[in-house]
Scaffold this active site. Structure first.
Site, PDB file in Angstrom:
ATOM      1  N   GLU A 262       0.812  -1.224   0.000  1.00  0.00           N
ATOM      2  CA  GLU A 262       0.000   0.000   0.000  1.00  0.00           C
ATOM      3  C   GLU A 262       0.846   1.276   0.000  1.00  0.00           C
ATOM      4  O   GLU A 262       0.795   2.073   0.943  1.00  0.00           O
ATOM      5  CB  GLU A 262      -0.961  -0.005   1.193  1.00  0.00           C
ATOM      6  CG  GLU A 262      -2.011  -1.090   1.082  1.00  0.00           C
ATOM      7  CD  GLU A 262      -2.952  -1.147   2.279  1.00  0.00           C
ATOM      8  OE1 GLU A 262      -2.619  -0.589   3.330  1.00  0.00           O
ATOM      9  OE2 GLU A 262      -4.013  -1.773   2.151  1.00  0.00           O
TER      10      GLU A 262
ATOM     11  N   GLU B 253      -7.006  -7.798  -0.676  1.00  0.00           N
ATOM     12  CA  GLU B 253      -7.367  -7.776   0.749  1.00  0.00           C
ATOM     13  C   GLU B 253      -8.771  -7.213   0.907  1.00  0.00           C
ATOM     14  O   GLU B 253      -9.112  -6.212   0.281  1.00  0.00           O
ATOM     15  CB  GLU B 253      -6.464  -6.818   1.547  1.00  0.00           C
ATOM     16  CG  GLU B 253      -5.056  -7.252   1.784  1.00  0.00           C
ATOM     17  CD  GLU B 253      -4.302  -6.197   2.612  1.00  0.00           C
ATOM     18  OE1 GLU B 253      -4.928  -5.472   3.412  1.00  0.00           O
ATOM     19  OE2 GLU B 253      -3.094  -6.080   2.422  1.00  0.00           O
TER      20      GLU B 253
HETATM   21  C1  GAL Z   1      -4.393  -3.070   5.039  1.00  0.00           C
HETATM   22  C2  GAL Z   1      -2.958  -3.553   5.167  1.00  0.00           C
HETATM   23  C3  GAL Z   1      -2.868  -4.856   5.943  1.00  0.00           C
HETATM   24  C4  GAL Z   1      -3.692  -4.762   7.190  1.00  0.00           C
HETATM   25  C5  GAL Z   1      -5.109  -4.425   6.806  1.00  0.00           C
HETATM   26  C6  GAL Z   1      -6.107  -4.442   7.927  1.00  0.00           C
HETATM   27  O1  GAL Z   1      -4.478  -1.730   4.720  1.00  0.00           O
HETATM   28  O2  GAL Z   1      -2.378  -3.736   3.904  1.00  0.00           O
HETATM   29  O3  GAL Z   1      -1.514  -5.129   6.235  1.00  0.00           O
HETATM   30  O4  GAL Z   1      -3.139  -3.796   8.017  1.00  0.00           O
HETATM   31  O5  GAL Z   1      -5.115  -3.163   6.209  1.00  0.00           O
HETATM   32  O6  GAL Z   1      -6.046  -3.368   8.759  1.00  0.00           O
END
Ligand code: GAL
Length: 673
Positions: free
Chosen positions: A153, A312
């Site tokens: 990110e 994700e």
């Molecule tokens: C995303 C990040 C993950 C984890 C997730 C949940 O933004 O890439 O590593 O932190 O959020 O909070």
């Protein structure tokens, strides 16, 4: 040509971030057994593992990752392997404290979280290249390897650093971009407030100043910071391409406009082999599935319409908002499959097994603290089966009906201070236009203002304040050639340097809209204006009004009160073979719907089928056929008309005439033929 699909993946991706380094190896065997049970096809590993892989400078410990990748391979799970460059180890910062980024007020961030990186720092760049080289050399031909996951990110939590290395790098970037310091002076308008520079050496980052700084400088710094992160991404990508040919490279985007505003994803979309995205529901009382659809459409658009991957999202609640509700039963599957409908080649989560320690231990996971005797796990297993059944959609493309013009640079310019009203918010306008189209069951592509628009019968333009000359010509040609355009107030006002286009507002759109704006007249907080239109119809605006002068356009709605009373509020202009609409106040979603309804008449778009507002219907099409996705976000059963019969993929049933979609459920029909 680089590969664009994860190597060796023959189904849609299903899985999540897997951080087994947080667990004793005895747990790993159970992990892979459960992965098989849930139908997991790919996991993301190693994203935050630098300190484990390189416990001291030049000392490597790959043993655990060797064993892990072998175990995944033995169990038929593909690996999306991270380069761990978002979290340099403590020893690195001891050696190079100046690699920690500095905020605009001069404060240096500390070690102890993640993403604390000055992207201009030469030592960071060298260390990132070295660890990437080690990984690519060791694992480039590992049979489990499907995809490279560079960094994590980019753009959050820190996008811009204001240290001395960045100052020097910014000067080099300016010299490359502008050639001469006089060109910078001209672009930034440094004649104002006596800011003229005699030499590049005099230019600093836009650090904390007593009052508002130079907007051109601030805007360019955002461009510079974005480009600097991209330099580091492409450096890693090129190492991976060289040492591990045939493995596609991605980095996880966060296209939801509420989640990352510092990255110009149009530019990034061109640099990755496969666009991937992270999406989290923001529980702010609004309809979260609309925000999800918008992020998914934007992700597909930055991928140029090609399939992309949801890398994700969450199985249930997150832990970083003020209040983090669990997802309702069935909501996870609706979320996942709505992403697939809009082009994702799978559904991945953060994370596989819920952490016991660390900052994210209350963030949900596929294997929750409650274990496998839990609602979340049962829904995960069920979703795994659904995702498996959807394998035939691989490679097909989502079909869009309209385009929404979007440009991060224009958004950035609108976040700068001292604008006509702090109540105006470019993102809010994009959300509102999107929501109005969503409610009409229109599938939306986002388009850069300079992109070819000829395929779209309808193009909407929410608050595109910054428009280049090329964008102006592009939009003009689109309407001249028969397109229908709907433009919001505060569009076409400045050029790429944040300099007002010459002449009356909106300089970039005057001719195509057939009007000029004499003055902006934003409203005071909570003030409203009434608009009267065709057949006594009334609309209500807030935040903004302005003094519009028709110069060829016809008035469709007129201000009934306020300072602009009697003047045009919503106009329509026949221009060439097309039509351009203008909305000079802030209309809510329903007000926009009224205007879009009229504009749809000009665009000749078919009226949408009679469907409840929250029943989402989206198509993917390609060599494998046409797939109709229906996502029922309501608490009532719905019937979705089908023009052709087909086979429903999740239940195996036939559907003809119409498709029954139970309350809260998703159905996907592959049309016959
Ligand atoms: C995303 C990040 C993950 C984890 C997730 C949940 O933004 O890439 O590593 O932190 O959020 O909070």
């Amino acid at each position: 040509m680089s590969e664009t699909t994860p190597k060796g993946l023959t189904r849609l991706a299903f899985g999540g971030d897997y951080n087994p380094e947080q667990w004793p190896e005895s747990v790993w065997a159970e992990d892979v057994r459960l992965m098989r049970e849930a139908g997991v096809t790919m996991v993301s590993v190693g994203i935050f593992s630098w300190a484990l892989l390189e416990p001291a400078r030049g000392v490597h410990d790959f043993g655990w990752l060797d064993r892990l990748l072998d175990l995944l391979h033995e169990n038929g799970v593909r690996a999306d392997l991270g380069t761990p460059t978002v979290a340099p180890p403590a020893w690195f910062y001891r050696e190079h404290p100046e690699a920690l980024p500095v905020a605009a007020d001069g404060t240096r961030y500390a070690f102890g979280s993640r993403g604390a990186i000055c992207h201009s720092n030469a030592d960071y760049r060298a260390a990132a290249a070295a660890v990437t080289t080690e990984l690519a050399t060791r694992y480039g031909d590992h049979p489990a390897l499907a995809l490279w996951h560079v960094h994590n990110e980019y753009g959050v939590p820190v996008s811009a650093c204001y240290c001395e290395s960045c100052a020097a790098h910014f000067r080099r970037w300016l010299a490359r971009t502008y050639g001469t310091v006089d060109a910078v002076n001209e672009a930034w308008g440094t004649a104002f407030w006596g800011q003229r520079y005699a030499d590049f050496e005099q230019i600093e980052p836009p650090r904390l100043t007593p009052t508002v700084g130079n907007p051109g400088q601030a805007l360019d710094y955002k461009r510079f910071a974005d480009a600097t992160m991209r330099e580091n991404f492409t450096a890693e990508r090129d190492i991976l391409h060289r040492l591990a040919p045939g493995i596609p490279v991605t980095t996880n985007f966060m296209t939801a406009l509420s989640q990352c505003e510092t990255v110009d994803y149009w530019a990034w979309g061109r640099e990755v082999d496969l666009v991937s995205n992270d999406h989290y529901l923001i529980t702010d009382g609004r309809r979260t599935h609309v925000n999800l659809a918008m992020a998914a459409d934007l992700t597909r658009s930055v991928a140029g319409g090609a399939p992309w991957l949801l890398l994700e999202h969450s199985t249930s609640g997150v832990n970083w908002q003020a209040r983090n509700p669990a997802k309702a039963p069935g909501q996870m599957a609706r979320n996942s499959l709505a992403h697939v409908a809009r082009g994702s080649e799978g559904a991945m989560f953060f994370q596989w097994r819920q952490s016991r320690r660390g900052a994210e231990k209350f963030h949900s996971a596929m294997v929750p603290h409650a274990g496998t005797d839990s609602r979340v796990w049962r829904e995960v297993v069920e979703l795994g089966a659904s995702v498996e059944a959807l394998a035939p959609v691989r490679g097909t493309r989502t079909v869009a009906d309209a385009a929404l013009l979007w440009d991060w640079h224009s958004w950035w310019a609108q976040t700068l201070p001292w604008r006509p009203s702090e109540d105006h918010d470019a993102r809010e306008r994009a959300d509102a236009f999107y929501e109005a189209l969503y409610d009409r069951h229109v599938t939306v592509d986002f388009a850069h203002p300079e992109a070819d628009l000829s395929a779209y019968p309808l193009v909407v333009v929410p608050a595109l304040y910054l428009m280049t000359e090329a964008a102006a010509l592009n939009v003009r040609a689109y309407v001249e050639n028969g397109g229908t355009l709907v433009v919001s107030y505060f569009s076409g006002i400045v050029d790429e340097y944040d300099a007002v286009h010459d002449g009356a507002y909106p300089g970039a759109l005057r001719d195509v809209l057939g009007l000029t704006v004499e003055e902006f007249s934003p409203l005071l907080k909570d003030d409203r204006v009434r608009l009267t239109g065709p057949d006594g119809a009334e609309l209500c605006g807030d935040v903004w009004s302005e003094f519009v002068v028709e110069r060829g356009a016809e008035t469709v709605y007129r201000y009934a009160d306020g300072l602009a009373a009697g003047r045009p509020a919503v106009t329509r202009h026949r221009f060439g073979a097309g039509t351009a609409w203008y909305v000079s106040t802030r209309l809510g979603v329903q007000g926009l719907d009224a205007v879009l309804g009229l504009a749809a008449g000009d665009a000749g778009t078919a009226p949408c089928a009679e469907l409840p507002r929250d029943v989402e219907v989206v198509r993917r099409t390609g060599e494998a056929g046409t797939f109709v996705f229906a996502v029922n976000h309501t608490a009532s059963d719905a019937e979705v008309p089908l023009e052709t019969p087909g086979a429903e993929l999740l239940t195996g049933e036939r559907a003809a005439g119409s498709l029954a979609v139970p309350a809260g459920a998703v159905r996907v029909v592959r049309l016959d033929g």
